[in-house]
Write an enzyme that holds these catalytic residues in place. Structure first.
Site, mmCIF file in Angstrom:
data_model
loop_
_atom_site.group_PDB
_atom_site.id
_atom_site.type_symbol
_atom_site.label_atom_id
_atom_site.label_comp_id
_atom_site.label_asym_id
_atom_site.label_seq_id
_atom_site.Cartn_x
_atom_site.Cartn_y
_atom_site.Cartn_z
ATOM 1 N N GLY A 88 7.718 3.157 1.264
ATOM 2 C CA GLY A 88 8.491 3.055 0.026
ATOM 3 C C GLY A 88 7.618 3.104 -1.209
ATOM 4 N N GLY A 90 5.667 1.707 -3.620
ATOM 5 C CA GLY A 90 5.012 0.410 -3.814
ATOM 6 C C GLY A 90 4.424 0.253 -5.208
ATOM 7 N N ARG A 91 4.399 1.364 -5.937
ATOM 8 C CA ARG A 91 3.857 1.279 -7.301
ATOM 9 C C ARG A 91 4.475 2.353 -8.188
ATOM 10 N NH1 ARG A 91 -1.979 4.133 -7.465
ATOM 11 N NH2 ARG A 91 -1.792 5.427 -5.614
ATOM 12 N N ASP A 123 -1.145 -4.161 -5.782
ATOM 13 C CA ASP A 123 -0.835 -4.681 -7.122
ATOM 14 C C ASP A 123 0.178 -3.817 -7.878
ATOM 15 O OD1 ASP A 123 -2.327 -2.449 -7.686
ATOM 16 O OD2 ASP A 123 -3.947 -3.508 -8.730
ATOM 17 N N GLY A 124 0.583 -2.697 -7.277
ATOM 18 C CA GLY A 124 1.583 -1.852 -7.940
ATOM 19 C C GLY A 124 1.017 -1.022 -9.079
ATOM 20 N N ARG A 174 5.390 11.042 -13.709
ATOM 21 C CA ARG A 174 5.419 12.189 -12.808
ATOM 22 C C ARG A 174 6.786 12.864 -12.882
ATOM 23 N NH1 ARG A 174 3.198 11.403 -6.811
ATOM 24 N NH2 ARG A 174 4.987 10.032 -6.515
ATOM 25 N N ASP A 246 4.833 10.987 4.342
ATOM 26 C CA ASP A 246 5.422 10.473 3.094
ATOM 27 C C ASP A 246 4.924 11.259 1.888
ATOM 28 O OD1 ASP A 246 3.014 9.027 4.015
ATOM 29 O OD2 ASP A 246 3.083 8.118 2.026
ATOM 30 N N ASN A 247 3.925 12.103 2.100
ATOM 31 C CA ASN A 247 3.419 12.936 1.003
ATOM 32 C C ASN A 247 3.784 14.400 1.207
ATOM 33 O OD1 ASN A 247 2.285 10.633 -0.065
ATOM 34 N ND2 ASN A 247 0.281 10.985 0.866
HETATM 35 P P1 AMP Z 1 -0.278 6.988 -1.166
HETATM 36 O O1 AMP Z 1 -1.579 6.874 -0.459
HETATM 37 O O2 AMP Z 1 -0.387 7.025 -2.669
HETATM 38 O O3 AMP Z 1 0.581 8.069 -0.635
HETATM 39 O O4 AMP Z 1 0.486 5.621 -0.885
HETATM 40 C C1 AMP Z 1 0.904 5.199 0.389
HETATM 41 C C2 AMP Z 1 1.763 3.967 0.267
HETATM 42 O O5 AMP Z 1 1.023 2.895 -0.327
HETATM 43 C C3 AMP Z 1 2.991 4.135 -0.603
HETATM 44 O O6 AMP Z 1 4.004 3.343 -0.043
HETATM 45 C C4 AMP Z 1 2.550 3.588 -1.929
HETATM 46 O O7 AMP Z 1 3.613 3.162 -2.716
HETATM 47 C C5 AMP Z 1 1.670 2.425 -1.490
HETATM 48 N N1 AMP Z 1 0.658 2.058 -2.502
HETATM 49 C C6 AMP Z 1 -0.424 2.793 -2.844
HETATM 50 N N2 AMP Z 1 -1.136 2.145 -3.794
HETATM 51 C C7 AMP Z 1 -0.500 0.996 -4.073
HETATM 52 C C8 AMP Z 1 -0.727 -0.095 -4.965
HETATM 53 N N3 AMP Z 1 -1.780 -0.138 -5.775
HETATM 54 N N4 AMP Z 1 0.160 -1.109 -4.959
HETATM 55 C C9 AMP Z 1 1.228 -1.089 -4.152
HETATM 56 N N5 AMP Z 1 1.503 -0.097 -3.294
HETATM 57 C C10 AMP Z 1 0.664 0.938 -3.242
HETATM 58 MG MG MG Z 2 2.261 8.834 -1.286
#
Ligand code: AMP
Ligand code: MG
Length: 485
Positions: A88, A90-91, A123-124, A174, A246-247
């Protein structure tokens, strides 16, 4: 002019188990770092209003603009092959959709906008470096004509966040055709929520594949677009770096610019991401990984493909089998354009492979090795030879190509035009990207970033300052990129 964004909130009107409704978390001291004027224009948004105090507050998440219905979206995903049923946003917070001047709806999403129920201890937030990196590379991809999410704005938060060291935070706005991912479908498939899968399928069809029908139509559409997309990546030497499901966007856009980077010297084994130890997402493996991701989408859609499980599997396999020929056709056609060929002949792929092999042996620069073909087609192979210094590999190949060109019916002008757009003069060079991000993040100096962005917006025009076209002197042995979370 006051900030007025005509939001539509179609996703926020779907059943509420598809998301969590919450506003972004305000930040200490928002400051506009970058605003994308051509994109604002294309979206029909007033750049002055976006740059106003209210606009910047909205882009930072300090003010929810009137009409927005902010949500964090639910999704799951295979990360490096391992399924995580609960990822989901997360940020990130989806503010809503706006209809561009082209009549197409686009999501406006704030990334780095604070914690959500999906933050899993994170930390979002996002750092200035990764935010500007996504901004720069996504805009470069767009200028290269490759489907991608885009970046409307970057705002500094005035807050420090902690990664390995303290860094300054930022929020990226974005813009995406949508944020539906393969992982969005996986989330509900894992919960055996067929109703939600049906809702998502109808929504995705209406938004992205209006001519198609049912889960089979959706799957076939995504297979086709993703096959074309990864071919486009391969043709410019782009390495996504974290092709988790998810990407992987249902729209067929490139999404999630974390550890991505462009390859300099041609080598299919190239991998930059510091966490990709096994090279799962290396350059040469990207088409197989896209296919693997699409198989995960097919699995998620099985309950909708047919009530009979065997029939559903057979149908899924039939549609997935379309990926390889589709990718190959796009790749072959793209290589043909790169070589300046207007017609297709049997030996063309072998001819292209011959050049790639020569590049590999000579450690030639992928971008310049193709870019300088245009002059070579007109009899001046000096710049091309420079890329293959000290190797005989090119000498054996050039006459084969020249003989093939001689059999072409096109005029030199037509060939020049095709080659120009198939073989960019500039890509985001890793050392220049790092320089620009370091100046911005460490010295608050956006001049190198803006200069680089301006060059990347015209990728088919050789830059006045040739530094922008060159790889780093001596290469970048051991260059690594990071997810930036
Ligand atoms: P990503 O590697 O950006 O595709 O992120 C993978 C997952 O980690 C997704 O669910 C993001 O929302 C979550 N995520 C990445 N960085 C953070 C962050 N700093 N705080 C909270 N969730 C994160
Ligand atoms: Mg992602």
């Amino acid at each position: 002019m006051a900030l007025a964004i005509p939001f539509h909130n179609t996703y926020a009107h779907l059943p509420d188990r598809l998301f969590a409704r919450l506003p972004p978390t305000p930040v200490a001291a928002p400051r506009l770092l970058q605003l994308n004027l051509p994109l604002a224009e294309a979206l029909g948004l007033d750049p002055q209003a976006l740059a106003s105090a209210d606009g910047v507050a909205a882009l930072a998440g300090n003010l929810v603009p009137p009409g927005a219905d902010p949500i964090a979206q639910a999704y799951a995903g295979h990360q490096f092959g391992h399924f995580n049923p609960k990822l989901g946003d997360g940020r990130a917070i989806l503010l809503g959709e706006v209809i561009g001047r082209d009549g197409q709806p686009r999501d406006l999403q704030l990334k780095g906008s604070g914690p959500t129920p999906w933050s899993r201890g994170g930390d979002g937030r996002a750092g200035i470096g990764p935010v500007l990196r996504e901004y720069l590379i996504s805009e470069a991809m767009h200028a290269l004509g490759i489907p991608t999410t885009r970046s409307l704005a970057a705002v500094a938060t005035g807050e420090e966040i902690f990664r390995e060291v303290p860094v300054w935070g930022a929020v990226l706005t974005r813009v995406a055709s949508s944020h539906l991912r393969v992982g969005t479908f996986q989330y509900f498939a894992a919960r055996r929520d067929v109703e939600a899968l049906r809702t998502l399928t109808d929504y995705a069809l209406a938004r992205h594949y209006p001519g198609a029908e049912g889960a089979a139509g959706l799957l076939a559409g995504v297979v086709a677009r993703q096959a074309e997309l990864v071919a486009r990546w391969m043709l410019v030497g782009f390495i996504h770096g974290v092709m988790n499901t998810d990407n992987c966007a249902i729209s067929g856009e490139t999404i999630d610019y974390g550890p991505c980077a462009f390859m300099d010297a041609y080598d299919p084994e190239t991998v930059f991401s510091s966490i990709d130890h096994a090279g799962r997402y290396r350059y040469g493996h990207q088409p197989s990984i896209v296919q693997w991701n699409l198989a995960r989408l097919a699995e998620a859609l099985l309950p909708l493909l047919s009530e009979d499980e065997d029939q559903a599997v057979a149908l899924a396999q039939e549609i997935l089998a379309g990926f390889a020929p589709r990718f190959h056709a796009a790749w072959r056609a793209g290589l043909g354009r790169k070589l300046g060929l207007a017609t297709a002949q049997d030996g063309d792929e072998a001819l292209a492979q011959g050049l790639l092999q020569a590049m590999y042996e000579a450690k030639a620069d992928f971008t310049l090795g193709f870019h300088h073909l245009a002059a070579a087609a007109e009899g001046d192979a000096a710049a091309l030879r420079d890329q293959f210094l000290g190797t005989a590999a090119l000498d054996a190949w050039l006459p084969r190509w020249q003989a093939r060109l001689a059999a072409e019916p096109t005029t030199p002008e037509a060939r020049r035009a095709v080659m120009r757009h198939a073989n960019p003069a500039v890509i985001p060079r890793n050392h220049l990207v790092e320089e620009a991000l370091a100046a911005a993040a460490e010295h608050d100096d956006l001049a190198p970033f803006e200069a680089l962005l301006a060059v990347l917006r015209q990728p088919f025009t050789p830059p006045e300052d040739l530094r922008y076209a060159q790889p780093a002197m001596g290469g970048m042995p051991g260059y690594q990129t990071f997810c930036g979370t």
